[in-house]
Each structure stands twice: as structure tokens, then as C-alpha cells.
Motif scaffolding. Structure first.
Motif, short mmCIF file in Angstrom:
data_model
loop_
_atom_site.label_atom_id
_atom_site.label_comp_id
_atom_site.label_asym_id
_atom_site.label_seq_id
_atom_site.Cartn_x
_atom_site.Cartn_y
_atom_site.Cartn_z
N THR A 50 0.84 -1.19 0.00
CA THR A 50 0.00 0.00 0.00
C THR A 50 0.88 1.24 0.00
N PRO A 51 0.79 2.09 -1.04
CA PRO A 51 1.58 3.32 -1.00
C PRO A 51 1.03 4.27 0.06
N ALA A 52 1.91 5.10 0.59
CA ALA A 52 1.47 6.14 1.51
C ALA A 52 0.81 7.25 0.71
N LEU A 53 -0.35 7.71 1.17
CA LEU A 53 -1.08 8.80 0.51
C LEU A 53 -1.19 9.96 1.49
N LEU A 54 -0.60 11.09 1.13
CA LEU A 54 -0.61 12.27 1.99
C LEU A 54 -1.51 13.30 1.33
N VAL A 55 -2.57 13.67 2.02
CA VAL A 55 -3.59 14.54 1.43
C VAL A 55 -3.65 15.87 2.18
N THR A 56 -3.67 16.96 1.43
CA THR A 56 -3.82 18.28 2.04
C THR A 56 -5.23 18.79 1.79
N THR A 57 -5.63 19.79 2.55
CA THR A 57 -6.91 20.46 2.31
C THR A 57 -6.71 21.52 1.24
N ILE A 58 -7.80 22.13 0.82
CA ILE A 58 -7.71 23.21 -0.18
C ILE A 58 -6.84 24.34 0.35
N GLY A 59 -6.91 24.60 1.64
CA GLY A 59 -6.10 25.66 2.23
C GLY A 59 -4.67 25.25 2.52
N THR A 117 1.48 14.27 -10.68
CA THR A 117 0.46 14.64 -9.70
C THR A 117 0.19 16.13 -9.79
N ILE A 118 -1.08 16.54 -9.80
CA ILE A 118 -1.40 17.96 -9.91
C ILE A 118 -0.87 18.69 -8.68
N LEU A 119 0.06 19.56 -8.89
CA LEU A 119 0.67 20.30 -7.79
C LEU A 119 1.10 21.66 -8.31
N THR A 120 0.37 22.69 -7.93
CA THR A 120 0.66 24.02 -8.43
C THR A 120 1.49 24.84 -7.45
N GLY A 121 1.61 24.34 -6.21
CA GLY A 121 2.37 25.07 -5.21
C GLY A 121 3.52 24.22 -4.69
N LEU A 152 8.23 19.37 -2.19
CA LEU A 152 7.82 18.93 -3.52
C LEU A 152 7.20 20.09 -4.28
N THR A 153 7.64 20.29 -5.49
CA THR A 153 7.13 21.38 -6.33
C THR A 153 6.75 20.83 -7.70
N ALA A 154 5.94 21.60 -8.43
CA ALA A 154 5.53 21.20 -9.78
C ALA A 154 6.65 21.51 -10.78
N PRO A 155 6.77 20.72 -11.84
CA PRO A 155 6.03 19.47 -12.09
C PRO A 155 6.63 18.34 -11.25
N LEU A 156 5.77 17.58 -10.59
CA LEU A 156 6.22 16.52 -9.71
C LEU A 156 6.55 15.26 -10.51
N ALA A 157 7.73 14.72 -10.28
CA ALA A 157 8.17 13.52 -10.99
C ALA A 157 8.20 12.34 -10.02
N ALA A 158 8.15 11.15 -10.58
CA ALA A 158 8.31 9.96 -9.77
C ALA A 158 9.75 9.83 -9.33
N THR A 188 1.59 25.09 0.37
CA THR A 188 1.39 26.53 0.16
C THR A 188 1.20 26.77 -1.34
N GLY A 189 0.44 27.81 -1.67
CA GLY A 189 0.24 28.18 -3.06
C GLY A 189 -0.66 27.26 -3.84
N LEU A 190 -1.48 26.48 -3.14
CA LEU A 190 -2.37 25.55 -3.84
C LEU A 190 -3.76 26.15 -4.02
N THR A 191 -4.40 25.82 -5.13
CA THR A 191 -5.78 26.24 -5.36
C THR A 191 -6.75 25.08 -5.18
N ALA A 192 -6.22 23.89 -4.89
CA ALA A 192 -7.07 22.71 -4.69
C ALA A 192 -6.35 21.77 -3.74
N ALA A 193 -7.12 20.85 -3.17
CA ALA A 193 -6.51 19.82 -2.34
C ALA A 193 -5.62 18.94 -3.21
#
Length: 207
Positions: A50-59, A117-121, A152-158, A188-193
Motif C-alpha cells: 500500500t503506498p502512503a497517501l498524503l492529502v492536504t486540504t484546499i487551504g 500529480t497535480i501540484l501548483t504550489g 515537492l514542487t511542480a512538475p512533480l516527478a516519480a 502553500t500556493g495551492l488552489t485545490a486539495a
């Protein structure tokens, strides 16, 4: 010898030999090892199941976290008031402390699994030990924590490896206490979770 095999025990002071030099044998049971000799290193790894999944909120705050055990991991763990309550859960990655000690060091790393992975911040990963006293199912965060770098910053690579080590703290533990290794992310700098997937591993020292 200080005594024969049937008599030897700590405190034995039956006639010691004094004619073979200034050295006196000491019963091994009487030797108290230094504290450093009692240190234990506890390893943690999310394994391959099982991979680890780290989830942030929109904020950008911590959303759900992953608890990591000994070759397995449980994603989607919810914090309530900063605490983790495992009551009613079908699995737990905690382990029970067998003796009095202090958690004095932590090292951890996180290896990203999915590219694109979608990551704008910027997302920052943290590993932290949570503790539940004997008889309780509620785990609270301790001072045994480390922030991993790089963020981690965009664009995120494996295959992006973030790591870190921390010491200089002393978290007391007692027999029956349970410890849980928890990985989380803030952003920081995210517009979505955002969800960051990867493999997590860590180690702690208990003196």
C-alpha cells in the motif's frame, strides 16, 4: 573463581583468589551496561502493498495522513483535533513499548511514486511519532518529528526523494505505551486539495 557454578550469583563473595595478580573476576550478572548499550532502533516501512497517501486540504493544511508500520501502511487516517483515535478501526500500525525509555532521534524519507500529480504550489512532508498511553486508543503527537527536504514542487516527478533527521529531544515512554509513525503533508500556493503518493520509511531511537 569466586565460587562454583552452583553458587555463582550477583553479590557472590566467596573466597576470591588473590595470588594470581591484582585482577579480580566480576560476575557478569553484576555488570550494569551503560545506557548507550540499551539503545534500540525501531524501523518503519510502508512496504510494497500500500503506498502512503498524503492529502492536504484546499487551504494547504493537513488533510488525511498515513500511518506506517513494518512493511505495511494505512492511508486515509483522519486527525480529529490533532489526535488519532483508532477505536473501531479494523487495523493499526502501532507497536507497544516494552520498557521505560526515551525516544531521542528520528530519521525518515519519502519517495514519490506517481509522476504528474497535480501540484501548483509547494508541498512539505513531515514524519512524526504519535503516542497513546497504556489503556488508551487515542494517539497524540510528540516532539519526535522531522520535516523532510526537499519540499515537492511542480512538475512533480516519480522518484523524488525527500529525507531528514532530527535529534536533541527526549520523549519519555513507559511499558504499555503504544507508538505510531505518521506521515503527513502541508502545502502553500495551492488552489485545490492535493494527494501525494509514495513510499515512506523511517527509524527512531529509544534509549
Amino acid at each position: 573463581m569466586c565460587c562454583n557454578n552452583s553458587q555463582c550469583n550477583c553479590g557472590c563473595n566467596f573466597g576470591r583468589c588473590t595470588n594470581l595478580g591484582p585482577f579480580v573476576a566480576v560476575d557478569a550478572d553484576c555488570i550494569i551496561p551503560p545506557a548507550s548499550a540499551r539503545s534500540s532502533v525501531i524501523p518503519f516501512s510502508s512496504g510494497i502493498t500500500t503506498p502512503a497517501l498524503l492529502v492536504t486540504t484546499i487551504g494547504g493544511l493537513v488533510g488525511t495522513v498515513t500511518s506506517v508500520g513494518f512493511g505495511t501502511a494505512i492511508p486515509g487516517v483522519t486527525l480529529v483535533g490533532g489526535l488519532i483515535d483508532v477505536t473501531g478501526l479494523t487495523a493499526s500500525e502501532s507497536f507497544t513499548v516494552p520498557r521505560v525509555g526515551n525516544v531521542t532521534a528520528i530519521s525518515a524519507n519519502f519517495n514519490t511514486l506517481v509522476a504528474g500529480t497535480i501540484l501548483t504550489g509547494t508541498a512539505t512532508i513531515r514524519a512524526q511519532v504519535y503516542r497513546a498511553p497504556a489503556g488508551s486508543n487515542v494517539f497524540s503527537p510528540t516532539a519526535a518529528t522531522v520535516v523532510l527536504a526537499p519540499s515537492l514542487t511542480a512538475p512533480l516527478a516519480a522518484g523524488v526523494l525527500s529525507s531528514g533527521s532530527a535529534s536533541g529531544f527526549s520523549v519519555p515512554v513507559a511499558p504499555g505505551d503504544r507508538l505510531l509513525m505518521v506521515f503527513s503533508a502541508t502545502a502553500t500556493g495551492l488552489t485545490a486539495a492535493v494527494t501525494v503518493a509514495g513510499f515512506a520509511s523511517a527509524g527512531i531511537t529509544i534509549d
